[in-house]
Design a protein around this motif. Structure first.
Motif, short mmCIF file in Angstrom:
data_model
loop_
_atom_site.label_atom_id
_atom_site.label_comp_id
_atom_site.label_asym_id
_atom_site.label_seq_id
_atom_site.Cartn_x
_atom_site.Cartn_y
_atom_site.Cartn_z
N LEU A 1 -6.73 7.04 9.10
CA LEU A 1 -6.48 7.80 8.81
C LEU A 1 -5.50 8.06 7.62
O LEU A 1 -5.46 9.41 6.57
N LEU A 2 -3.95 7.09 7.56
CA LEU A 2 -3.12 7.57 5.71
C LEU A 2 -4.03 7.25 4.97
O LEU A 2 -3.57 7.24 4.02
N GLY A 3 -5.40 6.44 5.20
CA GLY A 3 -5.65 6.73 3.60
C GLY A 3 -6.66 7.87 2.76
O GLY A 3 -6.68 7.97 1.73
N GLY A 4 -6.00 9.09 3.79
CA GLY A 4 -7.54 10.29 3.64
C GLY A 4 -6.13 11.10 2.69
O GLY A 4 -6.99 12.45 2.77
N ILE A 5 -5.24 11.28 2.80
CA ILE A 5 -4.34 12.16 2.92
C ILE A 5 -4.33 12.40 1.31
O ILE A 5 -4.61 11.73 0.34
N ASP A 6 -3.61 13.60 1.10
CA ASP A 6 -3.40 14.24 -0.36
C ASP A 6 -2.65 14.72 -0.38
O ASP A 6 -2.10 15.43 -1.21
N ALA A 7 -1.26 15.28 0.58
CA ALA A 7 -0.16 15.85 0.42
C ALA A 7 0.72 15.04 1.21
O ALA A 7 1.12 14.04 2.42
N THR A 8 2.06 15.18 0.62
CA THR A 8 3.06 13.86 1.61
C THR A 8 3.25 14.76 2.24
O THR A 8 4.11 13.41 3.40
N TRP A 9 3.62 15.61 2.89
CA TRP A 9 3.96 16.06 5.03
C TRP A 9 2.73 15.45 5.46
O TRP A 9 3.38 15.32 6.73
N GLN A 10 1.64 15.23 5.42
CA GLN A 10 0.37 14.26 6.13
C GLN A 10 0.75 13.31 5.60
O GLN A 10 0.93 13.10 7.31
N LEU B 1 -8.04 -0.03 1.62
CA LEU B 1 -7.48 -0.71 2.02
C LEU B 1 -7.14 -0.11 3.04
O LEU B 1 -6.89 -0.98 4.56
N PHE B 2 -6.82 1.22 3.41
CA PHE B 2 -6.34 1.64 4.63
C PHE B 2 -7.32 1.40 5.64
O PHE B 2 -6.35 1.72 6.93
N THR B 3 -8.48 1.74 5.17
CA THR B 3 -9.62 1.98 6.10
C THR B 3 -9.54 0.32 6.52
O THR B 3 -9.84 0.13 8.29
N CYS B 4 -9.78 -0.69 5.80
CA CYS B 4 -9.97 -1.95 6.37
C CYS B 4 -8.93 -2.56 7.08
O CYS B 4 -9.06 -3.53 8.27
N SER B 5 -7.77 -2.46 6.56
CA SER B 5 -6.53 -2.94 7.43
C SER B 5 -6.46 -2.11 8.64
O SER B 5 -5.80 -2.89 10.03
N GLY B 6 -7.08 -0.91 8.61
CA GLY B 6 -6.38 0.14 10.62
C GLY B 6 -7.64 -0.19 11.04
O GLY B 6 -7.73 -0.35 12.91
N GLY B 7 -8.72 -0.42 10.11
CA GLY B 7 -10.34 -1.50 11.37
C GLY B 7 -9.72 -2.73 11.63
O GLY B 7 -9.84 -3.30 13.14
N ALA B 8 -8.81 -3.85 10.65
CA ALA B 8 -8.66 -5.12 11.60
C ALA B 8 -7.80 -5.47 12.37
O ALA B 8 -7.92 -5.80 12.87
N LEU B 9 -7.13 -3.51 12.52
CA LEU B 9 -6.15 -4.14 13.69
C LEU B 9 -6.60 -3.53 14.66
O LEU B 9 -6.58 -4.17 15.91
N ALA C 1 0.83 -1.14 -0.02
CA ALA C 1 -0.08 -0.15 0.09
C ALA C 1 0.93 1.14 -0.07
O ALA C 1 0.52 2.00 -0.74
N LEU C 2 2.05 1.39 0.74
CA LEU C 2 2.66 2.69 0.55
C LEU C 2 3.34 2.44 -0.32
O LEU C 2 2.96 4.51 -0.81
N PRO C 3 4.29 2.14 -1.36
CA PRO C 3 4.48 1.99 -2.62
C PRO C 3 3.35 3.03 -3.93
O PRO C 3 3.54 3.46 -4.74
N LEU C 4 2.17 2.59 -2.94
CA LEU C 4 1.01 2.57 -4.35
C LEU C 4 0.71 3.62 -3.62
O LEU C 4 0.16 4.77 -4.43
N LEU C 5 0.91 4.20 -2.76
CA LEU C 5 0.13 5.59 -1.65
C LEU C 5 1.01 6.54 -2.39
O LEU C 5 0.84 8.02 -3.57
N ALA C 6 2.46 6.79 -2.47
CA ALA C 6 3.60 7.43 -2.79
C ALA C 6 3.05 7.64 -4.55
O ALA C 6 3.01 8.39 -5.31
#
Length: 426
Positions: free
Chosen positions: A317-326, A392-400, A256-261
């Protein structure tokens, strides 16, 4: 007692060579960790292919790390470690040449990823076994602390250097990055393996450091370790919980992180900055754990579960970002939390497990994340064909969060103390 045994850690020649080699190799590894996902996405644009590459690198480590650790105990860790460095240098040199010349194919990446993962399966146990054979016992606590801190520094500096390399690269076909720049990143990692092999050759094993010829057969030794963990209820509970976390979260983040970038931030350097933020956070978390070793507000188990619940919220929260600093801010917080908990986890295992079983217990712990996370990574690639990255980020965070809540309510995990009431029995 010799001066090598009584002087501070920085005056020990063996430790200086090991630290230098580790710094070179770990920093070089970050170039490959940044460049390889970008290469795969540039060749295919397919998250499933990225998941397969992650799995191909991780599965051999998972399969061979337990017997690899037992084999290293019987032979010279230095010799095994040297062979893995040369093998990794050859593999990365091949990948660099293919990428630089534009002849790289997905099939070649698959094959090289598999071979690199196999080399790492023996490199990791040989690396952990090397330090006690090169550094006197009184210096081991400080030496281990330096090694752990150095690893986190490399996770901060390496991605920043890799991001800088990609940032100044000309535009190309690999996800917007020139193929020759990606080839250069692999070549840098290759050179660091050769340099770290040179530093390792300067390490001289301590007098009397030898293998244990009377050790039990490899498979029987592995079985004994597994049986010990299963009979100890707190160990079994925590290891099963960590298995769930690795399955639902660990592998997903590798994809997910490479795809986010790539998809959200649209920048190869952004991935380096995100990973650097996570590495810097882990360093801060470990420093905080060192400064507050006697914190006893809650039990070890309660602290672990509460920390995972907070981590789940940050992932959502990571699934909703739109900037690198976030993303960097959220990953800094996630890294700090992970670093703090990692120190607590390793300390708890070291106190819980008898010394003669500690190596096998730690290899089982590593096996959990190296065995289940790649399966999760491969599954994530398939899942992303049906849901969005934000989902995906929402589901992963929710699963944790669900895993932490289940363990809190239905297992004795929240009552586990950092210091066991009695030593674990093997």
């Amino acid at each position: 007692m010799s001066a090598q045994q009584t002087d501070g850690p920085w005056r020990n020649a063996n430790l200086r060579w090991l630290l230098a080699g580790s710094a070179l190799s770990l920093t070089g590894d970050q170039f490959t960790l940044i460049a390889l996902p970008w290469l795969v996405l540039g060749l295919t644009g397919d998250p499933l292919a990225l998941g397969v590459v992650v799995a191909l690198m991780s599965v051999p480590r998972a399969i061979f790390i337990l017997p690899g650790g037992a084999l290293v105990d019987r032979h010279s860790p230095r010799a095994v470690m040297m062979l893995t460095k040369y093998a990794s240098a050859v593999l990365l040199g091949t990948l660099a040449a293919l990428t630089w010349t534009g002849h790289v194919t997905l099939a070649a990446v698959y094959l090289l990823a598999l071979a690199i993962g196999l080399a790492q399966a023996f490199a990791m146990p040989s690396g952990t076994a090397m330090l006690p054979r090169a550094v006197p016992g009184p210096l081991l606590p400080a030496a281990n602390g330096l090694m752990m801190g150095l690893r986190q520094l490399s996770m901060l500096a390496g991605p920043l250097l890799a991001a800088l390399l990609l940032a100044v690269a000309p535009a190309g076909s690999a996800g917007g990055t020139d193929m020759r720049t990606l080839g250069l990143a692999f070549a840098i990692d290759c050179v660091t393996f050769l340099l770290s092999a040179w530093t390792l050759a300067r390490v001289r094993p301590l007098p009397g450091a030898r293998r244990d010829s009377a050790s039990e057969p490899v498979l029987r030794a592995v079985g004994t370790g597994l049986a010990m963990v299963w009979r100890d209820v707190p160990l079994r509970t925590c290891f099963l919980y960590w298995s769930l976390v690795a399955l639902f979260v660990g592998g997903a983040m590798q994809v997910a992180l490479p795809l986010l970038a790539s998809d959200t931030l649209g920048s190869a350097p952004a991935y380096g900055f995100l990973m650097a933020a996570h590495g810097g956070g882990m360093l801060l978390g470990m420093a905080a754990a060192t400064l507050t070793p006697r914190l006893k507000v809650v039990t070890f188990g309660a602290m672990l579960l509460a920390g995972d619940a907070v981590a789940g919220l940050l992932l959502m929260l990571l699934g909703g970002i739109d900037a690198t600093w976030q993303g960097a801010g959220l990953l800094l917080a996630l890294g700090a939390l992970a670093g703090f908990l990692q120190v607590a986890i390793f300390t708890w295992i070291q106190r819980r497990v008898p010394p003669h079983m500690l190596g096998r217990a730690m290899s089982i712990f590593l096996f959990i994340f190296m065995g289940l996370a790649p399966l999760s990574a491969a599954a994530t690639g398939w899942v992303l064909q049906h849901i969005t990255l934000g989902q995906l980020f929402t589901c992963s965070g929710g699963a944790l969060i669900v895993c932490a809540a289940f363990a809190w309510l239905w297992t004795p995990m929240r009552t586990i103390a950092l210091t066991p009431e009695a030593p674990a029995k093997s």
